[in-house]
Design a protein around this motif. Structure first.
Motif, short mmCIF file in Angstrom:
data_model
loop_
_atom_site.label_atom_id
_atom_site.label_comp_id
_atom_site.label_asym_id
_atom_site.label_seq_id
_atom_site.Cartn_x
_atom_site.Cartn_y
_atom_site.Cartn_z
N CYS A 1 33.35 40.19 48.80
CA CYS A 1 32.83 38.98 48.75
C CYS A 1 32.70 38.01 50.24
N CYS B 1 35.77 33.57 43.21
CA CYS B 1 35.22 32.37 43.64
C CYS B 1 33.85 32.13 42.98
N HIS C 1 31.02 33.39 43.56
CA HIS C 1 29.92 33.70 44.53
C HIS C 1 29.19 34.99 44.10
N CYS D 1 34.94 34.85 49.95
CA CYS D 1 36.52 34.74 49.76
C CYS D 1 36.97 35.95 50.10
N CYS E 1 31.42 37.71 42.31
CA CYS E 1 32.88 37.66 42.56
C CYS E 1 33.40 36.68 41.60
#
Ligand SMILES: [Zn+2]
Length: 268
Positions: free
Chosen positions: A111, A132, A134, A114, A129
């Motif tokens: 990612c 987090c 994303h 993170c 992800c």
């Protein structure tokens, strides 16, 4: 390429096969140096009963589900450029997609926000992800590519990376916040010091080295004096249609721009 969209629809269909019901079919194998394995009948894919778990479905080739697998090692397979040479637009679209999806998988193993490992989402080109939230998608980098002309003359340039003697049109990445037309003016002036007036959009091509979307323009020069930057451009010159240097390969939009300009100027 700008023409022949119908041919693309007939052979390569951009609809991801259903992950539950479709687990095998055609498979393109791409090695770590972007070589592509030859399969049956000298095609760049083979038919397999079950795709390896790491394979990414791409769509349908002549109504058969097709996926791509990124091999971790170099395998000495024919290069992508070798495969593309002399090919039609629909096969170009298939391999361009496969190469860009592979580049995306290789460059987004973690990612970007993170650093955790994302998981693949089925049904679209996306990685999510769970740590987090994303989500990332294949990167596409818009570029301008332009044939600058003055009367009948063509401004062509060579990059230090080109094969000996070859000249091509000018190209460059579009910067954040910049319109494509602005990028044409800026790139041409930066690379060869020429100012341009009228622009005409030609068409676009997805270019898989590594993930560009080339937006093609014709540009009419309003000045002729060339001042090369010496970094991106090793040489640039005005050429007449009768005395052209070695040109880019036929599958490139660069060559299509040049060919179209020459065809339009030819007396009927
Ligand atoms: Zn994350």
């Amino acid at each position: 390429m700008p023409l022949g969209r119908h041919a693309i629809l007939m052979t390569f269909r951009r609809e991801l096969p259903d992950a539950e019901t479709c687990t095998g079919g055609l498979l393109i194998r791409v090695d770590s140096a972007n070589g592509i394995a030859a399969g049956q009948d000298d095609q760049p894919f083979t038919k397999v009963a079950t795709w390896p778990a790491a394979a990414q479905p791409l769509g349908f080739w002549e109504e058969q589900a097709i996926a791509v697998l990124a091999e971790p090692e170099p395998r000495d397979w024919p290069s992508a450029r070798q495969w593309l040479n002399g090919w039609d637009e629909s096969r170009f679209a298939l391999l361009s997609t496969a190469l860009q999806v592979v580049a995306w998988q290789r460059n987004h193993r973690f990612c970007g926000r993170c650093g955790h490992s994302p998981r693949r989402i089925s049904g679209e080109f996306a990685m999510h992800c769970d740590h987090c939230g994303h989500r990332n998608y294949p990167r596409i980098s818009p570029c301008i590519i332009t044939l600058v002309t003055h009367g009948d003359d063509l401004l062509l340039a060579r990059s230090p990376r080109f094969p000996p003697g070859r000249y091509s049109t000018l190209a460059g990445f579009i910067e954040p916040g910049e319109a494509a037309e602005e990028a044409v003016h800026r790139e041409v002036f930066e690379e060869v010091g020429v100012t341009i007036g009228r622009l005409r959009y030609f068409g676009s091509q997805s270019w898989p080295f590594p993930h560009s979307l080339m937006l093609g323009f014709f540009a009419e020069a309003t000045s002729r004096r060339i001042r090369i930057d010496g970094v991106e451009i090793a040489d640039a010159a005005w050429f007449t249609p009768r005395r052209l240097p070695p040109l880019p390969p036929s599958y490139s939009i660069s060559r299509a721009l040049i060919d179209r300009f020459l065809a339009d100027r030819r007396p009927r």
